[in-house]
Design a protein around this motif. Structure first.
Motif, mmCIF file in Angstrom:
data_model
loop_
_atom_site.group_PDB
_atom_site.id
_atom_site.type_symbol
_atom_site.label_atom_id
_atom_site.label_comp_id
_atom_site.label_asym_id
_atom_site.label_seq_id
_atom_site.Cartn_x
_atom_site.Cartn_y
_atom_site.Cartn_z
ATOM 1 N N LEU A 191 0.828 -1.206 0.000
ATOM 2 C CA LEU A 191 0.000 0.000 0.000
ATOM 3 C C LEU A 191 0.866 1.262 0.000
ATOM 4 C CD1 LEU A 191 -2.682 -1.353 2.432
ATOM 5 C CD2 LEU A 191 -3.198 -0.364 0.186
ATOM 6 N N ALA A 192 1.981 1.220 0.722
ATOM 7 C CA ALA A 192 2.897 2.364 0.690
ATOM 8 C C ALA A 192 3.462 2.570 -0.707
ATOM 9 C CB ALA A 192 4.024 2.160 1.703
ATOM 10 N N ALA A 193 3.733 1.469 -1.413
ATOM 11 C CA ALA A 193 4.248 1.575 -2.782
ATOM 12 C C ALA A 193 3.217 2.218 -3.704
ATOM 13 C CB ALA A 193 4.634 0.195 -3.301
ATOM 14 N N ILE A 194 1.948 1.896 -3.492
ATOM 15 C CA ILE A 194 0.895 2.519 -4.305
ATOM 16 C C ILE A 194 0.856 4.022 -4.053
ATOM 17 C CG2 ILE A 194 -1.601 2.689 -4.656
ATOM 18 C CD1 ILE A 194 -1.729 -0.354 -4.056
ATOM 19 N N THR A 195 0.877 4.410 -2.789
ATOM 20 C CA THR A 195 0.775 5.848 -2.480
ATOM 21 C C THR A 195 1.995 6.620 -2.956
ATOM 22 O OG1 THR A 195 1.748 5.568 -0.259
ATOM 23 C CG2 THR A 195 -0.639 5.366 -0.455
ATOM 24 N N ALA A 196 3.138 5.937 -3.094
ATOM 25 C CA ALA A 196 4.364 6.613 -3.523
ATOM 26 C C ALA A 196 4.515 6.668 -5.037
ATOM 27 C CB ALA A 196 5.582 5.904 -2.926
ATOM 28 N N LEU A 224 -6.049 -1.074 6.883
ATOM 29 C CA LEU A 224 -4.796 -0.688 6.241
ATOM 30 C C LEU A 224 -5.057 0.039 4.925
ATOM 31 C CD1 LEU A 224 -2.660 -3.893 6.894
ATOM 32 C CD2 LEU A 224 -2.193 -1.588 7.760
ATOM 33 N N THR A 225 -5.992 -0.454 4.149
ATOM 34 C CA THR A 225 -6.315 0.193 2.880
ATOM 35 C C THR A 225 -6.861 1.589 3.106
ATOM 36 O OG1 THR A 225 -6.734 -1.946 1.833
ATOM 37 C CG2 THR A 225 -7.693 -0.009 0.775
ATOM 38 N N GLN A 226 -7.731 1.739 4.102
ATOM 39 C CA GLN A 226 -8.268 3.063 4.410
ATOM 40 C C GLN A 226 -7.159 4.004 4.869
ATOM 41 O OE1 GLN A 226 -11.820 3.165 6.777
ATOM 42 N NE2 GLN A 226 -11.438 5.236 7.520
ATOM 43 N N HIS A 227 -6.227 3.494 5.664
ATOM 44 C CA HIS A 227 -5.135 4.332 6.167
ATOM 45 C C HIS A 227 -4.292 4.900 5.026
ATOM 46 C CE1 HIS A 227 -1.803 5.700 8.669
ATOM 47 N NE2 HIS A 227 -0.980 5.031 7.888
ATOM 48 N N TYR A 228 -3.981 4.052 4.053
ATOM 49 C CA TYR A 228 -3.094 4.482 2.967
ATOM 50 C C TYR A 228 -3.833 5.142 1.806
ATOM 51 C CZ TYR A 228 1.020 2.187 4.934
ATOM 52 O OH TYR A 228 2.085 1.832 5.738
ATOM 53 N N ALA A 233 -11.576 4.444 -0.874
ATOM 54 C CA ALA A 233 -10.991 3.293 -1.573
ATOM 55 C C ALA A 233 -11.626 1.970 -1.163
ATOM 56 C CB ALA A 233 -9.490 3.229 -1.320
ATOM 57 N N LEU A 234 -12.476 1.970 -0.144
ATOM 58 C CA LEU A 234 -13.060 0.717 0.326
ATOM 59 C C LEU A 234 -14.273 0.306 -0.508
ATOM 60 C CD1 LEU A 234 -12.718 1.068 4.203
ATOM 61 C CD2 LEU A 234 -11.295 -0.242 2.607
ATOM 62 N N THR A 235 -14.033 0.211 -1.801
ATOM 63 C CA THR A 235 -15.008 -0.342 -2.737
ATOM 64 C C THR A 235 -14.255 -1.312 -3.645
ATOM 65 O OG1 THR A 235 -14.680 1.252 -4.537
ATOM 66 C CG2 THR A 235 -16.198 1.899 -2.759
ATOM 67 N N ALA A 236 -15.001 -2.063 -4.431
ATOM 68 C CA ALA A 236 -14.377 -3.069 -5.294
ATOM 69 C C ALA A 236 -13.447 -2.454 -6.334
ATOM 70 C CB ALA A 236 -15.451 -3.905 -5.981
ATOM 71 N N LYS A 237 -13.562 -1.170 -6.558
ATOM 72 C CA LYS A 237 -12.692 -0.518 -7.540
ATOM 73 C C LYS A 237 -11.241 -0.487 -7.081
ATOM 74 C CE LYS A 237 -12.408 3.654 -10.409
ATOM 75 N NZ LYS A 237 -12.479 2.939 -11.695
ATOM 76 N N ARG A 238 -11.023 -0.451 -5.743
ATOM 77 C CA ARG A 238 -9.637 -0.331 -5.251
ATOM 78 C C ARG A 238 -9.302 -1.280 -4.104
ATOM 79 N NH1 ARG A 238 -7.191 5.585 -4.775
ATOM 80 N NH2 ARG A 238 -5.291 4.357 -5.171
ATOM 81 N N PHE A 239 -10.244 -2.086 -3.686
ATOM 82 C CA PHE A 239 -9.981 -3.017 -2.590
ATOM 83 C C PHE A 239 -10.652 -4.350 -2.873
ATOM 84 C CE2 PHE A 239 -11.324 -4.777 1.627
ATOM 85 C CZ PHE A 239 -10.060 -5.132 2.074
ATOM 86 N N ARG A 240 -9.889 -5.431 -2.737
ATOM 87 C CA ARG A 240 -10.438 -6.779 -2.910
ATOM 88 C C ARG A 240 -9.875 -7.713 -1.852
ATOM 89 N NH1 ARG A 240 -12.353 -7.763 -8.268
ATOM 90 N NH2 ARG A 240 -12.999 -5.730 -9.086
#
Length: 268
Positions: A191-196, A224-228, A233-240
């Motif tokens: 997740l950190a890699a995505i944000t960077a 964790l997904t919400q934090h980053y 982002a807590l939908t199927a578009k960005r979290f599975r």
């Protein structure tokens, strides 16, 4: 969780909310070698839960067309490429990908050549991932890093960066076929890699797969997904979440039923 005298669970509001998110973001999975159309028909029925549909079903390429025919349009079909060993054989990965595209599936879950990465051959990783990306234009591409095999934070970070550079829409932890599955530690790095990442930070998502069986475990990865990536982002578009046996527990939470339901067949 509190338990009343009749043994019916009373779930917390947070857990129920988490279970709703998890179900809507679930890739209900069956990747057993012996899977048949009958198995996948059952999987597709399960994906249409009384509590709402899952995001997708995930199957072998040979069963993707059958799965697509069993499901309504709003449930996606994902199929695996270069699975599960993550070899550097571009031709084999391309054959899987072309079969998935021709089946009418919406998503490709491809295993990054993690052994090549561990051997220092980043070019082999990039060549395969770029070829797969180009072979499935318009489809969602999830790249499986097999984080349990990469062993060091530096390798997980590098795998994440290479996958995003190649056009991955999602970073996915694991195949579920190795000893170590999804872990919060790997999720942090991915997740950190995505944000960077200069471009992927705007669209790329995260998929935790392997060993996730309860809503209590799912909520860790939601947090964790919400934090980053933020609450949006807590939908199927960005979290599975990739799992086979998680759905029964989610339904138990959402229905306030006994959660000793038998697990469903699957590969994760």
């Amino acid at each position: 969780m509190n338990t009343s005298s009749n043994t019916t669970p009373t779930w917390s509001h947070d857990l129920i909310s988490s279970a709703r998110i998890a179900l809507a973001c679930l890739d209900l999975t069956s990747l057993n070698d012996a899977d048949t159309e009958a198995d996948i028909a059952q999987l597709c029925q399960r994906a249409q839960s009384p509590f709402g549909p899952t995001a997708a079903v995930c199957v072998w390429p040979r069963l993707a067309a059958f799965a697509r025919a069993q499901l309504p349009p709003h449930i996606a079909v994902a199929a695996v490429a270069n699975f599960p060993y993550g070899n550097a054989d571009v031709d084999a990965a391309m054959r899987d990908t072309v079969q998935i595209v021709q089946a009418g599936a919406q998503e490709v879950d491809v295993v990054l050549p993690y052994k090549a990465l561990m051997a220092g051959d980043e070019a082999a990783v990039t060549t395969l991932l770029v070829a797969v990306r180009q072979a499935c234009p318009g489809l969602v591409l999830k790249v499986i890093l097999e984080t349990g095999e990469l062993q060091t934070p530096e390798l997980i970070q590098r795998a994440s960066q290479l996958a995003l550079d190649a056009g991955a829409d999602f970073l996915k932890t694991s195949t579920g076929k190795t000893a170590t599955h999804a872990t919060p530690e790997a999720a942090h790095i991915m997740l950190a890699a995505i944000t960077a990442h200069p471009s992927a930070q705007k669209y790329a998502g995260f998929k935790a797969s392997g060993g996730i069986k309860t809503a209590q475990e799912a909520i860790i990865y939601e947090a964790l997904t919400q934090h980053y990536l933020g609450a949006a982002a807590l939908t199927a578009k960005r979290f599975r979440l990739g799992a086979s046996s998680l759905l029964a527990n989610l339904e138990a939470v959402l229905g306030e039923l006994d959660d000793e339901s038998p697990t469903q067949p699957g590969g994760y």
